[in-house]
Design an enzyme around this catalytic site. Structure first.
Site: not given
Ligand code: NAG
Length: 976
Positions: A538, A541, A614
């Site tokens: 996760d 980015e 999300d």
């Protein structure tokens, strides 16, 4: 996930509009990004100048050089604005017809980042040796393949791909090509005056239309944010100055385009320039952790794939721009029949692949040859994944597992979010809640289930964290703008640093961390783990809580001195690549890893699954999740899904049931929930909802053979697992915008999940003159070649699933606790006869975990039904033996081994336990295998009554235990 939630600053569930406002301000609009503002201003000047606009770029003809016997040529390119600056152009035609167009600055002050393609591509493409360039006075051109022609016009520079004389893709047809060359900061630019504040949206800069000042006419008349740039409280030092790249890519004969995920929007991309339906901002590609993202927006999300499909009833073409820096893309339609896009990137070279199609399947194969296919996942990962932020202890996991078993609900994987780790030092178990992680994993694995545990890329800067210490000692952490030391930012773990996966020095070390055994080298490894633990990446980015736009500063420094701005969109892919390899190499021989990533780029499909991040527990998010998964699918990321239930919020039972209906028809099927939400595992619901969800979970499991067969196909041919209408019916113009129903692989299953409250019926669009059957009720629907909508029942317990006439669906109908426990279960075949009485379907099986399928250990069958002289013959044939080289050439050749096939032997006894034939014209007189009558039952169909076309029910022939095995050839005769 964002820190505010933990700090309790924001109330998550209340006041969504306020939250939206907060979030949007965290991210730039085009007018807040210097290079995007410059790019859009260039476009505005071009529009204003109209016909008098002229691209300053032209081919320097004497410099043209053609490689002998190769479809490659290079040439210098000049800009009339800066005659002293040199650019180099290279065109190559690959042997599958893809054209690669590269342009870079030559001998510049600095080097532009040119490695994006090297990360995205699986290998250096093979250049055609048959194609010859023919140079003329005005252009150089090459004809090849099925009427394809590529033409490079010299002045101004324009690259066109034509087919049958019709323009398919045109680069710089509108003169928006601009490669800002490296320059030295002139005294004027260093002056004290600030660059003027960002232009207000919609306003244009003053255009100096004096031919005396052509640079200003083309580039604008000021150094707009060339040397330094501010956003909110951050300053980007921009040591390299302006280096952006603008290029228009037009599709003069294609009105519909798809792609450039990931955005929360329709599959057929809306315009961004004021036409309707429209956004006013360009689509943005800048991998971002967007808190509570908007359900309809061109804003950037977690991943970026710079690929477009342009589609018309005549052809599909694709383009892939291998650029890893921030990129904005404007979309407009100059006419009803054409599309224009304008790509504005912050840095990097021009490296565009033109994929000529001309069919959608060929575009998929062409893209797959470049960037690889979706890797065949472990079979269990197609089961149900139960996640939550957080399961708080090993006993919590055990209790959840027990409850699933008590309710007879299948599940394959339990997940642990960040709180399993001590102070968010990943790999380090939080001992109070997780004193016995290995025992917990073994308890889960006792019924062949798995665990997935999160490992994020931010490392807590703590001396007692061996992973950080070793990374620091090896010098493999991302550096700050100064180029010295370790960049420090804030994330879950507090003060953190990030591994620089562009540094090869990090690779072997990272892989070693995941070994569940002590290492001879003495470096740290995860001994408190087992090979039943797989990984969730996760925040890659990367998400940095106190960084600009919740990410890293662009002037951070990676391996070889490249700035973060150059590689940002690629960054997350390198993390999941190395995690994927790490998990794969824990055992010898290796086993198929499962790695979920949030951030992705072109090529990420080689490393596992992604999800849409999300999302919110709202109907809008449920609906847009389907479109997002479709967009990711056509861009190569087939193994995708959106979180069931929505990450934020407490969905009411009705919504949760509908969300499971969406989830079971996503390739990646996971329920997840935020820390602040109420527990919502399916066993917690009251009846009738609990029973409905149990039925849905079981339905998913019965269809696992369909999913796995579809994954095999995508892994060798690139055609996606989920197929939107334009892929299946490329000539049906009415279906081009359909993105709320889709097909699963080549199975013939058409699903339309319900994403609204209170629905009892829906319309399904059928664009062919074919019969479709309701999967459950066997109601018959007839489509039309003109396109027809049929009414389908969709009460809460019903999910619309139709079988296309002509399909055979293999299922396994025995409920089990986990999918590996189904390995010896018998099959059911649903034969849905077409209107001409034929059908076919495929089944692919292998051991689901190892790589033995690569040496031919698999079972691949084709089931068929034909009708001749009142006899319907059902057959099973060995597709593996017939299609030794059945993969799309060059994508992934899998050689079948019919003689030594331990897997096939291991399932030699597996039977087909039932065959259901839908749509026979009448009651059979006999049903025979090898001349012997089988046991069967026939229910006649019901003709349509009155005007209600949808009331007809198909006849059903049910053959019980036909005494055939799944690995054998057989034929059953049904005499009518
Ligand atoms: C994946 O990792 C291997 C080395 O382990 C490297 O050679 C390859 O370039 C990487 N690819 C990507 C996309 O990160």
């Amino acid at each position: 996930m964002r820190p505010w939630t933990l700090l309790g600053v924001l109330s998550l569930l209340a006041a969504v509009p306020d939250a939206l406002a907060v979030k949007q301000a965290d991210f730039k609009t085009c007018s807040q990004a210097g290079f995007c503002r410059r790019g859009r201003a260039l476009s505005a000047r071009a529009t204003e100048a109209g016909k008098s606009w002229n691209s300053p770029y032209s081919v320097d003809v004497p410099s043209i050089s053609i490689a002998p016997n190769k479809a490659v040529f290079t040439a210098g390119v000049k800009s009339s604005l800066y005659p002293e600056i040199q650019f180099g152009l290279e065109l190559r035609v690959h042997d599958d017809g893809v054209v690669r167009v590269r342009m870079d600055e030559v001998n510049g002050l600095r080097k532009r980042y040119d490695e994006a393609a090297s990360w995205a591509l699986i290998s250096e493409p093979v250049v055609s040796e048959e194609i010859q360039w023919v140079a003329g006075k005005k252009d150089i051109r090459a004809k090849y393949g099925n009427g394809n022609e590529v033409v490079v016009a010299f002045e101004p520079l324009k690259v066109s791909l034509l087919r049958g004389g019709k323009e398919q893709v045109v680069l710089n047809g509108n003169g928006l090509l601009h490669m800002e060359h490296f320059r030295t900061k002139t005294p004027a630019a260093t002056g004290t005056e600030e660059p003027e504040p960002a232009a207000e949206e919609g306003s244009e800069q003053v255009v100096l239309e004096t031919p005396a000042n052509p640079r200003a006419w083309f580039e604008g008349d000021k150094e707009d944010d060339w040397w330094e740039e501010r956003f909110s409280s951050w300053t980007d030092s921009k040591p390299k100055g302006p280096e952006s790249l603008s290029i228009d890519i037009s599709f003069p004969n294609h009105a519909t385009i798809y792609g450039i995920p990931q955005h929360a929007t329709d599959l057929a991309l809306p315009t961004t320039t004021g036409e309707s339906p429209t956004f006013s901002e360009p689509f943005r590609l800048w991998n971002s952790d967007v808190f509570e993202y908007i359900a309809s927006s061109p804003m950037s999300l977690y991943g970026s794939i710079p690929i477009l499909h342009a589609h018309s009833a005549d052809s599909t073409v694709g383009i892939f721009h291998a650029v890893g820096s921030e990129t904005w893309i404007d979309v407009s339609h100059p006419t009803d029949k054409s599309t224009q896009t304008h790509w504005i990137s912050e840095s990097g070279i021009l490296d565009i692949f033109l994929m000529p199609g001309p069919t959608t399947d060929e575009v998929f194969a062409q893209y797959a040859r470049l960037t690889g296919t979706q890797v065949l996942p472990p079979q269990w990962s197609l089961g149900y994944h139960q996640c939550r932020w957080n399961y708080i202890s090993t006993d919590d996991i055990r209790t959840v597992q027990k409850r699933f078993d008590e309710e007879d609900m299948p599940v394959d994987v339990f997940w642990l979010d960040i709180e399993y780790s001590e102070d968010h030092k990943y790999f380090m178990w939080e001992e109070r809640g997780f004193p016995d992680p290995v025992e917990m994993t073994n308890d889960v694995a006792a019924v062949e289930r798995k665990m997935v545990v999160i490992v994020d890329p931010h490392l807590k800067r703590a001396d007692n964290y061996p992973v950080y210490k070793e990374a620091s000692e090896r010098g493999v952490l991302v550096k700050p703008a100064s180029g010295d030391g370790e960049y420090e930012g804030w994330c879950w773990s507090g003060s953190s640093s990030w591994i620089d996966f562009f540094n090869p020095g990090a690779w072997a070390w990272w892989k070693d961390l995941f070994k569940p055994t002590k290492l001879a080298s003495g470096t740290w490894s995860w001994t408190k783990s087992t090979t039943d633990i797989h990984i969730w990446n996760d925040m890659n980015e990367p998400s940095v809580f106190n960084g600009p736009e919740i990410s890293m500063p662009r002037d951070n420094v990676h391996f070889n001195g490249w700035e973060h701005r150059d590689v940002h969109n690629i960054n997350g892919m390198l993390f999941s690549n190395h995690t994927w390899q790490a998990v794969r190499e824990r055992t010898n021989p290796p086993e198929r890893p499962f790695v979920l990533t949030r951030s992705f780029f072109a090529g990420s499909q080689r490393f596992g699954a992604m999800w849409t991040g999300d999302n919110l527990g709202t109907w809008e998010h449920m609906a847009v999740g389907i479109k997002m998964v479709l967009a990711n699918s056509i861009a190569g990321m087939s193994f995708s899904g959106s979180d069931v239930g929505g990450f934020f919020g407490n969905p009411e039972p009705e919504m949760l049931v509908r969300w499971y209906q969406v989830g079971i028809f996503n390739p990646f099927f996971r329920a997840h929930a935020h820390l602040d939400t109420k527990r919502r595992e399916p066993f917690l619901l009251d009846e009738p909802y609990k029973g409905m969800i149990k039925d849905l979970l079981r339905l998913r499991y019965t269809m696992l053979p369909v999913w796995y067969t579809a994954f095999r196909e995508t892994s060798v041919a690139g055609v996606p697992v989920l197929r939107p209408h334009y892929v299946v019916f490329p000539k049906d113009t009415k279906g081009f915008t359909v993105d709320d129903q889709y097909f699963i692989g080549s199975s013939g299953l058409l699903v339309k999940p319900i994403t609204d409250k209170g629905v009892t019926q829906t319309k399904v669009y059928l664009p062919e003159s074919q019969v479709y059957y309701d999967y459950f009720s066997h109601l018959v629907y007839r489509g039309s070649s003109k396109g027809r909508e049929v009414k389908v029942n969709a009460e809460l317990h019903q999910v619309p699933v139709l079988i296309r006439g002509g399909s055979i669906i293999p299922t396994r109908e025995r409920p089990r606790r986990s999918s590996p426990l189904m390995r010896n279960d018998p099959f059911t075949l649903r034969v849905a006869l077409s209107k001409t009485g034929s059908a076919s379907g495929e089944l692919y099986l292998d051991d689901g975990v190892s790589y033995s399928h690569e040496s031919g250990e698999f079972v691949w069958r084709r089931f068929g039904a034909t009708t001749e002289k009142k006899v319907v013959t059902l057959t099973s044939r060995d597709l593996g033996a017939e299609n030794k080289d059945a993969a799309v050439d060059g994508v992934a050749l899998v050689a079948y081994n019919p003689t030594k096939n331990a897997f096939a032997e291991s399932i030699a006894a597996v039977r087909v336990e039932k065959i259901v034939v839908l749509g026979l014209a009448g009651k059979p007189s006999s049903v025979k295998l090898d001349g012997k009558e089988l046991v069967w039952e026939f229910t006649p169909g019901v003709a349509a009554s009155g005007k209600e076309k949808e009331s007809a029910v198909a006849s059903v022939l049910s053959i019980k235990d036909p005494r055939v095995r799944v690995v054998e050839d057989w034929a059953i005769q049904i005499a009518l």
